[in-house]
Design an enzyme around this catalytic site. Structure first.
Site, PDB file in Angstrom:
ATOM      1  N   HIS A 148       3.238  -0.488 -35.280  1.00 44.60           N
ATOM      2  CA  HIS A 148       2.756  -0.709 -33.915  1.00 44.60           C
ATOM      3  C   HIS A 148       3.943  -0.703 -32.958  1.00 44.60           C
ATOM      4  O   HIS A 148       5.090  -0.581 -33.394  1.00 44.60           O
ATOM      5  CB  HIS A 148       2.021  -2.056 -33.815  1.00 44.60           C
ATOM      6  CG  HIS A 148       2.945  -3.235 -33.988  1.00 44.60           C
ATOM      7  ND1 HIS A 148       3.154  -3.848 -35.193  1.00 44.60           N
ATOM      8  CD2 HIS A 148       3.741  -3.902 -33.108  1.00 44.60           C
ATOM      9  CE1 HIS A 148       4.023  -4.844 -35.044  1.00 44.60           C
ATOM     10  NE2 HIS A 148       4.401  -4.893 -33.781  1.00 44.60           N
ATOM     11  N   HIS A 197      -2.986  -4.983 -34.356  1.00 42.09           N
ATOM     12  CA  HIS A 197      -2.647  -4.320 -33.091  1.00 42.09           C
ATOM     13  C   HIS A 197      -1.929  -3.010 -33.378  1.00 42.09           C
ATOM     14  O   HIS A 197      -1.165  -2.892 -34.320  1.00 42.09           O
ATOM     15  CB  HIS A 197      -1.826  -5.210 -32.152  1.00 42.09           C
ATOM     16  CG  HIS A 197      -0.464  -5.620 -32.637  1.00 42.09           C
ATOM     17  ND1 HIS A 197      -0.195  -5.971 -33.929  1.00 42.09           N
ATOM     18  CD2 HIS A 197       0.711  -5.743 -31.982  1.00 42.09           C
ATOM     19  CE1 HIS A 197       1.086  -6.290 -34.044  1.00 42.09           C
ATOM     20  NE2 HIS A 197       1.658  -6.158 -32.885  1.00 42.09           N
ATOM     21  N   HIS A 211       9.763  -2.946 -28.425  1.00 42.79           N
ATOM     22  CA  HIS A 211      10.099  -2.628 -29.825  1.00 42.79           C
ATOM     23  C   HIS A 211       9.046  -1.728 -30.439  1.00 42.79           C
ATOM     24  O   HIS A 211       7.927  -1.633 -29.922  1.00 42.79           O
ATOM     25  CB  HIS A 211      10.233  -3.904 -30.668  1.00 42.79           C
ATOM     26  CG  HIS A 211       8.944  -4.647 -30.892  1.00 42.79           C
ATOM     27  ND1 HIS A 211       8.525  -5.671 -30.077  1.00 42.79           N
ATOM     28  CD2 HIS A 211       7.977  -4.526 -31.833  1.00 42.79           C
ATOM     29  CE1 HIS A 211       7.374  -6.145 -30.519  1.00 42.79           C
ATOM     30  NE2 HIS A 211       7.005  -5.457 -31.579  1.00 42.79           N
ATOM     31  N   HIS A 243       4.817 -14.955 -36.170  1.00 41.51           N
ATOM     32  CA  HIS A 243       4.228 -14.950 -34.836  1.00 41.51           C
ATOM     33  C   HIS A 243       2.991 -15.839 -34.840  1.00 41.51           C
ATOM     34  O   HIS A 243       2.185 -15.768 -35.783  1.00 41.51           O
ATOM     35  CB  HIS A 243       3.725 -13.550 -34.460  1.00 41.51           C
ATOM     36  CG  HIS A 243       4.797 -12.521 -34.281  1.00 41.51           C
ATOM     37  ND1 HIS A 243       5.823 -12.655 -33.398  1.00 41.51           N
ATOM     38  CD2 HIS A 243       4.966 -11.313 -34.860  1.00 41.51           C
ATOM     39  CE1 HIS A 243       6.582 -11.568 -33.437  1.00 41.51           C
ATOM     40  NE2 HIS A 243       6.086 -10.751 -34.330  1.00 41.51           N
ATOM     41  N   TYR A 252      12.884  -9.284 -36.068  1.00 40.10           N
ATOM     42  CA  TYR A 252      13.266  -8.357 -35.004  1.00 40.10           C
ATOM     43  C   TYR A 252      14.738  -8.036 -35.156  1.00 40.10           C
ATOM     44  O   TYR A 252      15.552  -8.942 -35.401  1.00 40.10           O
ATOM     45  CB  TYR A 252      13.082  -8.991 -33.621  1.00 40.10           C
ATOM     46  CG  TYR A 252      11.671  -9.060 -33.131  1.00 40.10           C
ATOM     47  CD1 TYR A 252      10.921  -7.909 -32.933  1.00 40.10           C
ATOM     48  CD2 TYR A 252      11.090 -10.282 -32.826  1.00 40.10           C
ATOM     49  CE1 TYR A 252       9.624  -7.981 -32.460  1.00 40.10           C
ATOM     50  CE2 TYR A 252       9.794 -10.364 -32.345  1.00 40.10           C
ATOM     51  CZ  TYR A 252       9.073  -9.204 -32.166  1.00 40.10           C
ATOM     52  OH  TYR A 252       7.791  -9.276 -31.695  1.00 40.10           O
ATOM     53  N   GLU A 262      11.205  -3.777 -35.502  1.00 39.71           N
ATOM     54  CA  GLU A 262      10.627  -4.948 -36.154  1.00 39.71           C
ATOM     55  C   GLU A 262      10.122  -4.533 -37.524  1.00 39.71           C
ATOM     56  O   GLU A 262       9.665  -3.398 -37.699  1.00 39.71           O
ATOM     57  CB  GLU A 262       9.439  -5.476 -35.320  1.00 39.71           C
ATOM     58  CG  GLU A 262       8.755  -6.698 -35.902  1.00 39.71           C
ATOM     59  CD  GLU A 262       7.471  -7.109 -35.166  1.00 39.71           C
ATOM     60  OE1 GLU A 262       6.899  -6.272 -34.438  1.00 39.71           O
ATOM     61  OE2 GLU A 262       7.047  -8.256 -35.347  1.00 39.71           O
TER      62      GLU A 262
END
Ligand code: FE
Length: 304
Positions: A148, A197, A211, A243, A252, A262
């Site tokens: 993503h 996502h 990112h 997260h 990251y 990431e």
């Protein structure tokens, strides 16, 4: 079906030799083509020709490619993007090596999204005939696939409307100024599938990249990746941590040019009828870094 996934990220790098070291030897992507000053990579579990394109000269995002299931989806998305007020250009087969014809959308956030319906099929590194679980001789982290991206935009609510209208995306999680239905949006995490996502948008300058991420399986792989980043002196931004938003496990880090990457594992299955999880600014730091519960300076300030 419409949009299947973010198929490729095309970014600029300041020094190709250093970038190759990072993307091929540390992350373990497979180089599939070098042509006209661009290097093309795929992950071991990706079947299409490439998912990462590096171009020497500068830093930051050139464009993303989104793959649709059917050729007809291109016309549909073109009409929807135009009706939203976006400039859309037709793209010929081969403009991107091994990528079909399609369209190029200049988004309200001033990013370039290409939409295409096919790429030359290479196949995964384990194939489809009685496949092994993973290739025996992975290099470095051995990332299986791109996952993503997160971009910045001046008008997050507008971008959510654009992605809903044009790509058929739905939000899984959102940062809002309050829980009120008419609150302003500070960030949105969006998808068209069960993937938690495909693209997230947070408030910030137009046209910037925060990112792009690669998929990993679990905490163990995320920790192993962080170990390898230390071995290879990769600049780590933060992690390993979790997260709150998406519940993903993460590190990251920066490529040698300063583009943030990431590695991301976990998350949960997205459904369009699942109520959107909403975070408020007082809990934003916990949403981003669930353990530290405070943002580091670079996370909010470093964009390319
Ligand atoms: Fe991410």
């Amino acid at each position: 079906m419409g949009v299947l996934r973010m198929g490729y990220a095309h970014v600029r790098v300041t020094d190709m030799a250093e970038a190759k070291e990072h993307y091929a030897n540390t992350l373990g992507l497979y180089e599939v083509l070098e042509e006209d000053g661009r290097v093309y990579y795929k992950g071991w579990d990706e079947w299409d020709h490439h998912s990462v394109v590096l171009e020497e000269g500068g830093v930051g995002l050139v464009k993303f490619g989104f793959k649709v299931q059917y050729e007809d989806d291109i016309d549909d998305i073109e009409k929807k993007a135009q009706s939203f007020g976006c400039t859309v250009a037709r793209m010929s087969e081969g403009e991107n090596p091994e990528v079909s014809d399609g369209i190029r959308i200049f988004t309200p956030s001033e990013h370039v999204f290409e939409v295409y319906h096919s790429q030359t099929l290479i196949g995964t590194e384990v194939g489809t005939h009685n496949p092994e679980s993973f290739p025996r001789h992975l290099v470095g982290v051995g990332v299986p696939a791109i996952d993503h991206a997160l971009i910045t935009a001046a008008d997050v609510k507008g971008m959510e409307r654009f992605l809903t209208h044009t790509f058929g995306f739905f939000a899984t999680e959102r940062v809002q100024t309050s829980f009120d239905v008419d609150a302003d949006h500070i960030g949105t995490w969006m998808t068209s599938t069960n993937q938690i996502h495909q693209l997230a948008v947070i408030q910030g300058p137009q046209g910037k990249l925060h990112h792009f991420a690669f998929k990993l399986a679990d905490w163990t792989e995320v920790g192993h990746a962080a170990d390898l980043f230390s071995m290879d002196e990769v600049s780590i931004d933060i992690g390993p941590t979790r997260h709150g938003i998406t519940r993903g496990q993460t590190v990251y880090f920066f490529d040698p040019s300063g583009n943030r990457n990431e590695v991301f594992a976990g998350g949960y299955a997205a459904y369009p009828d699942r109520p959107v999880s909403i975070w408020t600014p007082d809990k934003l730091a916990k949403g981003i870094f669930y353990h530290a519960r405070e943002l580091n300076d670079s996370f909010t300030s470093v964009l390319t």
